[in-house]
Design an enzyme around this catalytic site. Structure first.
Site, PDB file in Angstrom:
ATOM      1  N   ASN A  97      -2.885  12.534   3.720  1.00  0.00           N
ATOM      2  CA  ASN A  97      -1.736  13.347   4.133  1.00  0.00           C
ATOM      3  C   ASN A  97      -2.228  14.637   4.764  1.00  0.00           C
ATOM      4  OD1 ASN A  97       0.354  11.676   3.252  1.00  0.00           O
ATOM      5  ND2 ASN A  97       0.442  12.608   1.223  1.00  0.00           N
ATOM      6  N   TYR A 123      -0.549  -0.745  -2.216  1.00  0.00           N
ATOM      7  CA  TYR A 123      -0.569  -0.926  -0.754  1.00  0.00           C
ATOM      8  C   TYR A 123      -0.664  -2.399  -0.369  1.00  0.00           C
ATOM      9  CZ  TYR A 123      -0.673   4.065  -0.161  1.00  0.00           C
ATOM     10  OH  TYR A 123      -0.328   5.383  -0.188  1.00  0.00           O
ATOM     11  N   HIS A 162      -4.479   0.129   3.392  1.00  0.00           N
ATOM     12  CA  HIS A 162      -4.664  -0.197   1.973  1.00  0.00           C
ATOM     13  C   HIS A 162      -5.859   0.599   1.449  1.00  0.00           C
ATOM     14  CE1 HIS A 162      -5.261  -2.124  -1.737  1.00  0.00           C
ATOM     15  NE2 HIS A 162      -5.997  -3.157  -1.352  1.00  0.00           N
ATOM     16  N   HIS A 190       7.041   6.760   4.326  1.00  0.00           N
ATOM     17  CA  HIS A 190       6.296   6.873   5.589  1.00  0.00           C
ATOM     18  C   HIS A 190       6.836   5.897   6.648  1.00  0.00           C
ATOM     19  CE1 HIS A 190       2.989   9.449   3.979  1.00  0.00           C
ATOM     20  NE2 HIS A 190       3.284   8.834   2.868  1.00  0.00           N
TER      21      HIS A 190
END
Ligand code: HDD
Length: 703
Positions: free
Chosen positions: A144, A358, A335, A71
């Protein structure tokens, strides 16, 4: 600058205003010269004592931070979320209680595979990550634009990402999945198949970030004030509907405008056309955990909407662009572990792995543990911790930093100590009992039924695009055994699909599938069911103008379309102005050589007389523009002599208006030979054609 904005800037730790004083060093010393380094004589060596020169270059040398492993390329925007009504029955989350409370948000959209500088319109999953700055702390919904994921357990994430990323020896391809290592992995890991179906569909090439869905993917938990838990899946639905590019367009966009999606988001917000999405949830009571023929904890599965409808909760509006890409969009740190009271986790093994990954990634990417002090990451809720020091500590703490303490008066005290809940996060007390094992649950073993469900739910054109995508991707795979293995796997999804792909990539039709196929389908999965509000808001419409154009007609059409929210641009073979049939000079918005049909949603050829028609029909850029718009199924309008020009171009087999025929509309080609102002019928028919987005019944289509 308004007082409001000044206050916000101060609150967000903005740099001092460069307009309010001269250039300084990082220490605040005023500098009078920044174009020449200090040297010993005019032609002599540069001197070490030039602190300004050294500071300037040192800072520059350190400007880059590691890009995100995945990403890396993204674009962000601020906005707000407001619930429609209280969700108190299911969750105690404060930001989901009161319709009059707006919670600020930051959203970052992204592509997964390519580096920061890669093109926007590649075939890829799009990230849709939302940070809610709630009164009880930050909640990050890191989703997503596809509702499932490639793998079931996060321990496989490095394997998957290594396979997806460019080949290790030559770092090819950039921002693409059509290469051996990915398909090698996919063909050996059948749990990827459902997501690969999504990735091969047009969902992987969205027309705009404003026109794609978002999904939290995992099953999460809502927990209400009584401590009762409900399973929940999060959905974002765009107000403008779900629309995609076609593959041919997406590829050309990569060259014509690699920033296509990023620019679209930025420009629409600047124009006051705010991106809007509805947050919806699928709720499953705890007692129904085992009511499905798949496992709710399996992130490669959806809950079909026909089984559990999506209930609307509220709306998200993105209405402010960041001021500094690096400070905000690059440094934002999401996160999964950022949850607030009322939202909790499940044991989905992918989610559990993300809870580790994350935070860990931000430590390396943002250089230490204090990244939540960065303005874009800072909660609006007060922060009182005993965490101290570390790289880039910008808070000046005083007093004790341990608990329990008496010297600091016992502060900060423990939340809820007085008996009340006061926004305290309490982990849901799920009962757990099991042996320590490394084994995938047998309830995670069916990898094909939902891939088949997805395939069965597609319209004919969607199926056609999926076949073409598989052919393209596998056609780029060098290894014949990987091609064969993938096709064999596809036969477990659908034999027709596998056969068509096999034919396109020159391998034998697969043998008998290993599973029996079902005929179930979920209409909610097709883009046909997600057309949005049917408006033409923010659609880009090109008007092709040449010398002698009917300027009044163009002005009227521009007004009619702009009134409905479309963005209209006059394109001519050259920049500057064109002389209209009224003898006046009219400004050109863009020169045709600098743009292309793929950057627009529709095209209009206005009238103006025989010279205008000749020029239109004889210009190579115009011919290409109209031909591409036609083949990509876009709305095309032509008026007066523009109809003649159009007739000499592409639209074979279509019904085009003849003399005095009035408005004729055939598969998105809207024509009217009348000169002068466009009729109401024409305007309506053209608007309808633009709103339909694509017209797929034409001969020789590329979409
Ligand atoms: Fe992830 C970034 C979405 C699985 C590890 N992921 C990242 C971003 C999004 C997602 C939108 C970009 C956030 C931003 O804009 O800064 N990821 C997902 C979804 C997944 C998923 C929807 C499956 C349901 N991810 C996943 C797994 C792992 C990671 C299983 C590791 C075990 N993801 C990361 C990461 C990233 C990341 C390496 C890279 C940069 C970052 O986190 O901040 O930690």
């Amino acid at each position: 600058m308004s007082e409001d904005r000044k206050q916000r800037q101060r609150a967000e730790h903005h740099a001092d205003d460069p307009r309010e004083g001269p250039l300084t060093t990082d220490q605040g010393v005023v500098v009078d010269h920044t174009d020449d380094a200090l040297s010993a004589g005019e032609r002599g060596p540069t001197l070490m004592e030039d602190f300004h020169f050294r500071e300037k270059l040192t800072h520059f040398d350190h400007e880059r931070i590691p890009e995100r492993v995945v990403h890396a390329r993204g674009a962000g925007a601020y906005g707000y979320f407001e619930p429609y009504a209280s969700c108190g029955a299911f969750t105690r989350a404060a930001f989901l209680q009161d319709p009059s409370v707006r919670t600020p948000v930051f959203v970052r959209f992204s592509t997964v595979q390519g580096p920061r500088g890669s093109a926007d319109t590649v075939r890829d999953v799009r990230g849709f990550a939302t940070k809610f700055y709630t009164s009880e702390g930050n909640f990050d919904l890191v989703g997503n634009n596809m509702p499932v994921f490639f793998i079931q357990d996060g321990i496989k994430f490095p394997d998957f990402v290594h396979a997806l990323k460019p080949e290790p020896h030559n770092e090819i391809p950039t921002g693409a999945s059509a290469h051996d290592t990915l398909w090698d992995f996919v063909s050996l890991q059948p749990e990827t198949l459902h997501m690969m179906m999504w990735l091969m569909s047009d969902r992987a090439i969205p027309r705009s970030y404003r026109m794609m869905q978002g999904f939290g993917v995992h099953t999460f938990r809502f927990v209400n004030a009584r401590g009762e838990s409900t399973f929940v899946k999060f959905h974002w639905k765009p107000k403008l509907g779900v629309h995609s590019l076609v593959w041919d367009e997406a590829q050309e966009c990569q060259g014509r405008d690699p920033d296509f999606n990023r620019r679209d988001l930025w420009q629409s917000i600047e124009a006051g056309e705010y991106a809007e999405y509805e947050l919806g949830v699928q709720l499953v009571p705890e007692w129904d955990e085992f009511a499905f023929d798949f496992d709710l904890l399996d992130p490669t599965k959806i809950i079909p909407e026909e089984q559990v409808p999506v209930q609307p909760l509220g709306r998200l509006v993105l209405d402010r662009n960041p001021e500094n890409f690096f400070a905000e969009t690059e440094q934002v740190a999401f996160h999964l572990g950022n949850v607030v009271p009322g939202i909790d986790f499940t044991n989905d093994p992918l989610l559990q792995a993300r809870l580790f990954s994350y935070l860990d990634t931000q430590l390396i990417r943002l250089g230490g543990p204090n990244f939540s002090q960065l303005p874009v990451n800072r909660p609006v809720a007060p922060v009182r911790t005993n965490q101290r020091d570390g790289y880039h500590q910008s808070a000046i703490h005083s007093g004790t930093s341990y608990s329990p303490n008496s010297l600091g008066g016992g502060c900060p005290v423990i939340g809820g100590a007085g008996g009340g809940d006061g926004g305290v996060f309490r982990h849901h007390a799920e009962h757990i009992d099991g042996a320590k094992i490394r084994r995938r649950s047998s309830s995670f073993q069916d990898h094909y039924s939902q891939a088949t469900l997805f395939w069965n739910s597609m319209s004919d054109w969607e199926k056609e695009h999926i076949v073409q995508a598989f052919r393209f991707e596998l056609g780029k795979v060098g290894s014949v055994s990987i091609r064969e293995r993938t096709v064999q796997e596809l036969s477990n999804v659908d034999e027709g699909l596998a056969g068509s792909v096999a034919e396109g990539i020159g391998v034998a039709r697969p043998e008998q599938p290993a599973v029996q196929h079902h005929k179930l389908c979920s209409p909610a999965l097709s883009q046909e069911s997600l057309r949005g509000d049917g408006s033409i808001r923010t659609r880009q419409i090109a008007v092709l103008v040449t010398a002698g154009v009917d300027a009044v007609q163009v002005r009227e059409m521009r007004e009619a379309l702009s009134e409905r929210g479309a963005v209209v641009e006059a394109l001519a073979p050259h920049d500057g102005t064109v002389s209209g049939s009224d003898g006046q000079e009219h400004p050109v918005d863009r020169a045709l050589p600098t743009v292309a049909s793929v950057l627009y949603d529709a095209v209009l050829l206005p009238g103006g007389g025989p010279a205008n028609a000749r020029e239109l029909a004889g210009d190579d850029a115009v011919i290409r523009f109209v031909r591409d718009a036609y083949r990509h199924g876009k709305a095309i309008g032509a008026l007066g002599s523009g109809v003649g020009a159009l007739a000499t171009l592409e639209p074979r087999g279509l019904h085009i208006a003849g003399d005095g025929a009035g408005t004729v509309s055939d598969r998105g080609v809207v024509t009217d030979t009348a000169d002068g102002l466009a009729s109401v019928d024409f305007v309506h028919a053209f608007v309808e054609a633009v709103a339909a987005h694509r017209h797929r019944g034409r001969p020789r289509l590329l979409c």
